[in-house]
Motif scaffolding. Structure first.
Motif, PDB file in Angstrom:
ATOM      1  N   ALA A  42      -7.241   4.954  -5.084  1.00 32.98           N
ATOM      2  CA  ALA A  42      -8.215   4.638  -4.037  1.00 32.98           C
ATOM      3  C   ALA A  42      -7.924   5.466  -2.784  1.00 32.98           C
ATOM      4  CB  ALA A  42      -8.173   3.158  -3.704  1.00 32.98           C
ATOM      5  N   ALA A  43      -8.977   5.771  -2.018  1.00 33.06           N
ATOM      6  CA  ALA A  43      -8.800   6.485  -0.757  1.00 33.06           C
ATOM      7  C   ALA A  43      -8.142   5.553   0.258  1.00 33.06           C
ATOM      8  CB  ALA A  43     -10.140   6.974  -0.239  1.00 33.06           C
ATOM      9  N   ILE A  44      -7.039   6.018   0.858  1.00 37.88           N
ATOM     10  CA  ILE A  44      -6.308   5.218   1.847  1.00 37.88           C
ATOM     11  C   ILE A  44      -6.120   6.058   3.109  1.00 37.88           C
ATOM     12  CG2 ILE A  44      -4.140   4.055   2.385  1.00 37.88           C
ATOM     13  CD1 ILE A  44      -3.866   3.450  -0.611  1.00 37.88           C
ATOM     14  N   ALA A  45      -6.596   5.542   4.223  1.00 38.30           N
ATOM     15  CA  ALA A  45      -6.492   6.276   5.491  1.00 38.30           C
ATOM     16  C   ALA A  45      -5.062   6.283   6.001  1.00 38.30           C
ATOM     17  CB  ALA A  45      -7.407   5.639   6.533  1.00 38.30           C
ATOM     18  N   ASP A  46      -4.668   7.371   6.663  1.00 37.75           N
ATOM     19  CA  ASP A  46      -3.329   7.459   7.226  1.00 37.75           C
ATOM     20  C   ASP A  46      -3.098   6.401   8.306  1.00 37.75           C
ATOM     21  OD1 ASP A  46      -2.553   9.514   5.582  1.00 37.75           O
ATOM     22  OD2 ASP A  46      -3.011  11.105   7.028  1.00 37.75           O
ATOM     23  N   SER A  47      -4.175   5.922   8.912  1.00 35.71           N
ATOM     24  CA  SER A  47      -4.036   4.890   9.942  1.00 35.71           C
ATOM     25  C   SER A  47      -3.439   3.593   9.388  1.00 35.71           C
ATOM     26  CB  SER A  47      -5.393   4.599  10.583  1.00 35.71           C
ATOM     27  OG  SER A  47      -6.328   4.158   9.604  1.00 35.71           O
ATOM     28  N   THR A  48      -3.499   3.428   8.072  1.00 36.74           N
ATOM     29  CA  THR A  48      -2.909   2.252   7.431  1.00 36.74           C
ATOM     30  C   THR A  48      -1.416   2.170   7.713  1.00 36.74           C
ATOM     31  OG1 THR A  48      -4.542   2.409   5.651  1.00 36.74           O
ATOM     32  CG2 THR A  48      -2.587   1.096   5.192  1.00 36.74           C
ATOM     33  N   PHE A  49      -0.803   3.306   7.956  1.00 36.37           N
ATOM     34  CA  PHE A  49       0.647   3.362   8.110  1.00 36.37           C
ATOM     35  C   PHE A  49       1.078   3.462   9.578  1.00 36.37           C
ATOM     36  CE2 PHE A  49      -0.882   5.141   4.150  1.00 36.37           C
ATOM     37  CZ  PHE A  49      -0.293   4.254   3.246  1.00 36.37           C
TER      38      PHE A  49
ATOM     39  N   THR B 225       0.858  -1.182   0.000  1.00 36.35           N
ATOM     40  CA  THR B 225       0.000   0.000   0.000  1.00 36.35           C
ATOM     41  C   THR B 225       0.892   1.229   0.000  1.00 36.35           C
ATOM     42  OG1 THR B 225      -1.637  -1.199   1.319  1.00 36.35           O
ATOM     43  CG2 THR B 225      -1.905   1.185   1.152  1.00 36.35           C
ATOM     44  N   LEU B 226       0.649   2.158  -0.926  1.00 33.22           N
ATOM     45  CA  LEU B 226       1.471   3.357  -1.053  1.00 33.22           C
ATOM     46  C   LEU B 226       0.587   4.597  -1.070  1.00 33.22           C
ATOM     47  CD1 LEU B 226       4.488   3.925  -3.394  1.00 33.22           C
ATOM     48  CD2 LEU B 226       2.560   5.514  -3.515  1.00 33.22           C
ATOM     49  N   LYS B 227       1.036   5.622  -0.368  1.00 38.13           N
ATOM     50  CA  LYS B 227       0.350   6.913  -0.375  1.00 38.13           C
ATOM     51  C   LYS B 227       1.411   8.001  -0.332  1.00 38.13           C
ATOM     52  CE  LYS B 227      -3.223   9.612   2.046  1.00 38.13           C
ATOM     53  NZ  LYS B 227      -4.181   9.630   3.183  1.00 38.13           N
ATOM     54  N   GLN B 228       1.425   8.826  -1.361  1.00 41.02           N
ATOM     55  CA  GLN B 228       2.436   9.874  -1.422  1.00 41.02           C
ATOM     56  C   GLN B 228       2.010  11.094  -0.597  1.00 41.02           C
ATOM     57  OE1 GLN B 228       5.257   9.219  -2.366  1.00 41.02           O
ATOM     58  NE2 GLN B 228       5.478   8.548  -4.502  1.00 41.02           N
ATOM     59  N   PRO B 229       3.007  11.803  -0.022  1.00 41.15           N
ATOM     60  CA  PRO B 229       4.432  11.501  -0.111  1.00 41.15           C
ATOM     61  C   PRO B 229       4.916  10.628   1.033  1.00 41.15           C
ATOM     62  CG  PRO B 229       4.120  13.673   0.863  1.00 41.15           C
ATOM     63  CD  PRO B 229       2.737  13.137   0.560  1.00 41.15           C
ATOM     64  N   GLY B 230       5.702   9.617   0.674  1.00 36.39           N
ATOM     65  CA  GLY B 230       6.494   8.893   1.656  1.00 36.39           C
ATOM     66  C   GLY B 230       5.847   7.804   2.470  1.00 36.39           C
ATOM     67  N   LYS B 231       4.564   7.521   2.241  1.00 32.47           N
ATOM     68  CA  LYS B 231       3.904   6.497   3.063  1.00 32.47           C
ATOM     69  C   LYS B 231       3.825   5.194   2.279  1.00 32.47           C
ATOM     70  CE  LYS B 231       1.060   9.602   5.900  1.00 32.47           C
ATOM     71  NZ  LYS B 231       1.496  10.905   5.337  1.00 32.47           N
ATOM     72  N   ILE B 232       4.258   4.109   2.918  1.00 36.98           N
ATOM     73  CA  ILE B 232       4.236   2.811   2.259  1.00 36.98           C
ATOM     74  C   ILE B 232       4.110   1.723   3.324  1.00 36.98           C
ATOM     75  CG2 ILE B 232       6.764   2.415   2.292  1.00 36.98           C
ATOM     76  CD1 ILE B 232       6.411   1.358  -0.648  1.00 36.98           C
ATOM     77  N   ARG B 233       3.458   0.630   2.960  1.00 41.31           N
ATOM     78  CA  ARG B 233       3.290  -0.490   3.894  1.00 41.31           C
ATOM     79  C   ARG B 233       3.469  -1.797   3.126  1.00 41.31           C
ATOM     80  NH1 ARG B 233       0.239  -1.131   8.895  1.00 41.31           N
ATOM     81  NH2 ARG B 233      -0.238  -3.328   9.258  1.00 41.31           N
ATOM     82  N   PHE B 234       4.361  -2.647   3.624  1.00 42.62           N
ATOM     83  CA  PHE B 234       4.538  -3.993   3.100  1.00 42.62           C
ATOM     84  C   PHE B 234       3.939  -4.952   4.124  1.00 42.62           C
ATOM     85  CE2 PHE B 234       7.916  -1.528   1.151  1.00 42.62           C
ATOM     86  CZ  PHE B 234       7.989  -2.010  -0.156  1.00 42.62           C
ATOM     87  N   GLN B 235       2.743  -5.437   3.821  1.00 45.44           N
ATOM     88  CA  GLN B 235       2.074  -6.401   4.697  1.00 45.44           C
ATOM     89  C   GLN B 235       2.366  -7.793   4.149  1.00 45.44           C
ATOM     90  OE1 GLN B 235      -0.057  -5.607   7.564  1.00 45.44           O
ATOM     91  NE2 GLN B 235       0.529  -7.751   7.863  1.00 45.44           N
ATOM     92  N   TYR B 236       3.207  -8.537   4.865  1.00 46.15           N
ATOM     93  CA  TYR B 236       3.637  -9.837   4.354  1.00 46.15           C
ATOM     94  C   TYR B 236       2.570 -10.908   4.545  1.00 46.15           C
ATOM     95  CZ  TYR B 236       8.301  -7.950   3.694  1.00 46.15           C
ATOM     96  OH  TYR B 236       9.370  -7.194   3.249  1.00 46.15           O
ATOM     97  N   GLN B 237       2.783 -12.011   3.827  1.00 46.04           N
ATOM     98  CA  GLN B 237       1.849 -13.126   3.845  1.00 46.04           C
ATOM     99  C   GLN B 237       1.654 -13.655   5.248  1.00 46.04           C
ATOM    100  OE1 GLN B 237       4.768 -15.155   1.383  1.00 46.04           O
ATOM    101  NE2 GLN B 237       4.718 -16.930   2.750  1.00 46.04           N
ATOM    102  N   LYS B 238       0.530 -14.335   5.457  1.00 46.16           N
ATOM    103  CA  LYS B 238       0.210 -14.921   6.755  1.00 46.16           C
ATOM    104  C   LYS B 238       1.318 -15.871   7.185  1.00 46.16           C
ATOM    105  CE  LYS B 238      -3.504 -17.336   9.203  1.00 46.16           C
ATOM    106  NZ  LYS B 238      -4.838 -17.980   9.076  1.00 46.16           N
ATOM    107  N   GLY B 239       1.725 -15.754   8.440  1.00 43.63           N
ATOM    108  CA  GLY B 239       2.781 -16.613   8.951  1.00 43.63           C
ATOM    109  C   GLY B 239       4.156 -15.980   8.938  1.00 43.63           C
ATOM    110  N   VAL B 240       4.294 -14.819   8.260  1.00 42.61           N
ATOM    111  CA  VAL B 240       5.572 -14.101   8.239  1.00 42.61           C
ATOM    112  C   VAL B 240       5.456 -12.935   9.222  1.00 42.61           C
ATOM    113  CG1 VAL B 240       7.189 -12.756   6.837  1.00 42.61           C
ATOM    114  CG2 VAL B 240       6.032 -14.753   5.859  1.00 42.61           C
ATOM    115  N   PRO B 241       6.207 -12.968  10.319  1.00 43.26           N
ATOM    116  CA  PRO B 241       6.023 -11.974  11.387  1.00 43.26           C
ATOM    117  C   PRO B 241       6.774 -10.667  11.135  1.00 43.26           C
ATOM    118  CG  PRO B 241       7.674 -13.557  12.053  1.00 43.26           C
ATOM    119  CD  PRO B 241       7.194 -13.999  10.687  1.00 43.26           C
TER     120      PRO B 241
END
Length: 211
Positions: A190-197, A64-80
């Motif tokens: 798409a609309a992405i809330a800042d809480s995502t980050f 998930t990316l939101k400019q400027p500078g916000k990004i989230r890498f949510q890994y697959q289930k089981g990867v902590p």
């Protein structure tokens, strides 16, 4: 190859070189401008990703990316693991061992992708791919080689922002650790809330952070 034939082979190249170099340079500059336009046009993006490290291990997840500078890498289930950029810093959280690492976005190869204010013509170069439908741009800070290098790979696509579709990238950090990321199912706008980050601190007396 005989010496005379070598001379004949070189002669035509020398004859056209003064015209060819400016043409290539102009095309490269145009492509760098397009990549700049892409980064500035993409306000939000979501995509599936496959990450491959230098040992060939693959991990998948949701980007998930939101400019400027916000990004989230949510890994697959089981990867902590979780990697989050909050606009200022990148944070890697390892929930298995309860460790948190944090560094400025500008000190990471990803800074080239996450800072729309940067001008790629000053620190990027086009890398020939041999495929006219693929555009590859390498970016590094010449003043700070310790920040690493990122090679962004785009597909030319008239229906995508600035006529480009981000296919993925290859990042090389200061320790020569190579990580390749491939994207699929890209969606823009798409609309992405800042809480995502935001993220939950796994350390003792943890708290919500990153927002």
């Amino acid at each position: 190859m005989k010496r005379i034939s070598l001379a004949l082979a070189i002669a035509p190249v020398i004859a056209v070189l003064p015209m060819a170099v400016p043409a290539v340079a102009q095309a490269d500059q145009s492509d760098l401008t397009k990549v700049n336009a892409y980064i500035r046009a993409v306000t939000t993006m979501t995509a599936d990703f496959t990450q491959t490290d230098r040992n060939g291990q693959n991990l998948t997840g949701q980007l998930t990316l939101k400019q400027p500078g916000k990004i989230r890498f949510q890994y697959q289930k089981g990867v902590p693991l979780l990697i989050v950029g909050d606009g200022k810093a990148l944070t890697m959280i390892d929930y298995e061992v309860r460790q948190v690492q944090r560094w400025p976005i500008g000190n990471s190869p990803l800074g080239a992708l996450l800072d729309p204010s940067k001008d790629l013509s000053k620190f990027g170069k086009v890398v020939p791919t041999g495929d006219p439908t693929i555009l590859s741009v390498e970016a590094r800070d010449p003043k700070h080689p310790e920040y690493g290098t990122i090679t962004m790979i785009f597909k030319r696509d008239a229906g995508s922002p600035a006529g480009l579709q981000l296919y993925g990238w290859v990042a090389l950090d200061s320790q020569n650790n190579r990580t390749a990321v491939r994207l699929t199912n890209q969606r823009y706008g798409a609309a992405i809330a800042d809480s995502t980050f935001r993220w939950t601190d796994p350390r003792p007396r943890g708290r919500a952070a990153g927002g």
